[in-house]
Write a protein that holds these residues in place. Structure first.
Motif, PDB file in Angstrom:
ATOM      1  N   ALA A 165      -1.276   8.546   2.531  1.00 51.37           N
ATOM      2  CA  ALA A 165      -1.772   9.356   1.630  1.00 51.37           C
ATOM      3  C   ALA A 165      -2.373   8.531   1.036  1.00 51.37           C
ATOM      4  O   ALA A 165      -3.280   7.145   1.248  1.00 51.37           O
ATOM      5  CB  ALA A 165      -0.737   9.174   0.939  1.00 51.37           C
ATOM      6  N   ILE A 166      -3.448   8.904  -0.493  1.00 55.36           N
ATOM      7  CA  ILE A 166      -4.622   8.115  -1.126  1.00 55.36           C
ATOM      8  C   ILE A 166      -3.739   7.900  -1.891  1.00 55.36           C
ATOM      9  O   ILE A 166      -3.911   8.433  -3.252  1.00 55.36           O
ATOM     10  CB  ILE A 166      -5.838   9.004  -1.346  1.00 55.36           C
ATOM     11  CG1 ILE A 166      -6.706   9.479   0.567  1.00 55.36           C
ATOM     12  CG2 ILE A 166      -6.821   8.728  -2.291  1.00 55.36           C
ATOM     13  CD1 ILE A 166      -7.305  10.248   0.401  1.00 55.36           C
ATOM     14  N   THR A 203      -6.768   3.861   0.704  1.00 55.23           N
ATOM     15  CA  THR A 203      -5.511   4.722   2.499  1.00 55.23           C
ATOM     16  C   THR A 203      -4.097   3.498   2.963  1.00 55.23           C
ATOM     17  O   THR A 203      -4.701   2.717   2.731  1.00 55.23           O
ATOM     18  CB  THR A 203      -5.578   5.253   3.208  1.00 55.23           C
ATOM     19  OG1 THR A 203      -7.451   5.612   3.242  1.00 55.23           O
ATOM     20  CG2 THR A 203      -4.518   5.445   4.423  1.00 55.23           C
ATOM     21  N   CYS A 209       8.323  16.765  -1.725  1.00 54.74           N
ATOM     22  CA  CYS A 209       6.967  16.176  -2.775  1.00 54.74           C
ATOM     23  C   CYS A 209       5.968  16.476  -1.665  1.00 54.74           C
ATOM     24  O   CYS A 209       4.872  16.700  -3.116  1.00 54.74           O
ATOM     25  CB  CYS A 209       7.008  14.545  -2.840  1.00 54.74           C
ATOM     26  SG  CYS A 209       8.591  13.730  -4.427  1.00 54.74           S
ATOM     27  N   LEU A 210       6.250  16.829  -0.374  1.00 52.79           N
ATOM     28  CA  LEU A 210       4.538  16.935  -0.136  1.00 52.79           C
ATOM     29  C   LEU A 210       4.633  18.271   0.091  1.00 52.79           C
ATOM     30  O   LEU A 210       3.373  18.586  -0.396  1.00 52.79           O
ATOM     31  CB  LEU A 210       4.961  16.886   1.322  1.00 52.79           C
ATOM     32  CG  LEU A 210       5.263  14.905   2.146  1.00 52.79           C
ATOM     33  CD1 LEU A 210       5.704  15.128   3.727  1.00 52.79           C
ATOM     34  CD2 LEU A 210       3.490  14.835   2.207  1.00 52.79           C
ATOM     35  N   GLY A 269       2.521  18.973  -3.210  1.00 50.81           N
ATOM     36  CA  GLY A 269       2.394  18.256  -3.373  1.00 50.81           C
ATOM     37  C   GLY A 269       1.338  17.032  -4.796  1.00 50.81           C
ATOM     38  O   GLY A 269       0.372  17.479  -5.349  1.00 50.81           O
ATOM     39  N   LYS A 270       3.132  17.326  -4.362  1.00 48.82           N
ATOM     40  CA  LYS A 270       2.145  15.406  -5.410  1.00 48.82           C
ATOM     41  C   LYS A 270       1.759  14.356  -4.492  1.00 48.82           C
ATOM     42  O   LYS A 270       1.715  13.064  -5.342  1.00 48.82           O
ATOM     43  CB  LYS A 270       3.980  14.968  -5.646  1.00 48.82           C
ATOM     44  CG  LYS A 270       4.777  15.974  -6.869  1.00 48.82           C
ATOM     45  CD  LYS A 270       6.221  15.514  -6.771  1.00 48.82           C
ATOM     46  CE  LYS A 270       7.225  16.642  -7.084  1.00 48.82           C
ATOM     47  NZ  LYS A 270       8.329  15.931  -7.825  1.00 48.82           N
ATOM     48  N   VAL A 271       1.589  14.538  -3.381  1.00 48.29           N
ATOM     49  CA  VAL A 271       0.621  13.820  -2.575  1.00 48.29           C
ATOM     50  C   VAL A 271      -0.536  13.726  -1.936  1.00 48.29           C
ATOM     51  O   VAL A 271      -0.725  15.003  -1.273  1.00 48.29           O
ATOM     52  CB  VAL A 271       1.751  13.031  -0.926  1.00 48.29           C
ATOM     53  CG1 VAL A 271       1.071  11.709  -0.740  1.00 48.29           C
ATOM     54  CG2 VAL A 271       3.281  12.815  -2.032  1.00 48.29           C
ATOM     55  N   GLN A 272      -1.577  13.567  -2.172  1.00 48.98           N
ATOM     56  CA  GLN A 272      -2.965  14.311  -1.477  1.00 48.98           C
ATOM     57  C   GLN A 272      -2.920  12.360  -0.433  1.00 48.98           C
ATOM     58  O   GLN A 272      -3.008  11.838  -0.310  1.00 48.98           O
ATOM     59  CB  GLN A 272      -4.455  13.546  -2.179  1.00 48.98           C
ATOM     60  CG  GLN A 272      -5.542  14.003  -2.012  1.00 48.98           C
ATOM     61  CD  GLN A 272      -6.735  13.274  -2.861  1.00 48.98           C
ATOM     62  OE1 GLN A 272      -6.390  13.114  -3.581  1.00 48.98           O
ATOM     63  NE2 GLN A 272      -7.974  13.910  -2.591  1.00 48.98           N
ATOM     64  N   LYS A 273      -2.712  13.600   0.909  1.00 46.82           N
ATOM     65  CA  LYS A 273      -2.880  13.150   2.287  1.00 46.82           C
ATOM     66  C   LYS A 273      -4.084  12.449   2.452  1.00 46.82           C
ATOM     67  O   LYS A 273      -5.305  12.956   2.197  1.00 46.82           O
ATOM     68  CB  LYS A 273      -2.336  13.968   3.198  1.00 46.82           C
ATOM     69  CG  LYS A 273      -1.158  14.672   3.299  1.00 46.82           C
ATOM     70  CD  LYS A 273      -0.716  15.559   4.169  1.00 46.82           C
ATOM     71  CE  LYS A 273       0.447  15.119   5.388  1.00 46.82           C
ATOM     72  NZ  LYS A 273       0.786  15.961   6.154  1.00 46.82           N
ATOM     73  N   ALA A 274      -4.355  11.391   3.068  1.00 49.31           N
ATOM     74  CA  ALA A 274      -5.347  10.791   3.743  1.00 49.31           C
ATOM     75  C   ALA A 274      -6.108  11.407   5.467  1.00 49.31           C
ATOM     76  O   ALA A 274      -5.502  11.906   6.040  1.00 49.31           O
ATOM     77  CB  ALA A 274      -5.437   9.468   3.796  1.00 49.31           C
TER      78      ALA A 274
END
Length: 61
Positions: A37-38, A43, A52-53, A56-61
């Motif tokens: 995640a960013i 990263t 949480c995924l 959308g609480k995490v912006q994936k790298a």
């Protein structure tokens, strides 16, 4: 330990009750995935629960 680094969700305890009502202790673990995640522009690898995924609480790298 199964713990989400975003929301802090961790294992919870309770009783497992059979059909004949015999009781024993059991453990519920959250569905935690290791994702890239960013965070703050960099990263990182985090342990994040699937709720949480999905939210959308995490912006994936």
């Amino acid at each position: 330990m199964a713990k989400c680094e975003i929301c802090g969700k961790k294992s919870s305890f309770g009783n497992q009750i059979s059909h004949s009502h015999r009781v024993s202790r059991r453990l519920w673990k959250p569905n935690v995935q290791r994702v890239r995640a960013i965070v703050a522009g960099k990263t990182q690898r985090l342990y994040v629960c699937t709720s949480c995924l999905k939210a959308g609480k995490v912006q994936k790298a």
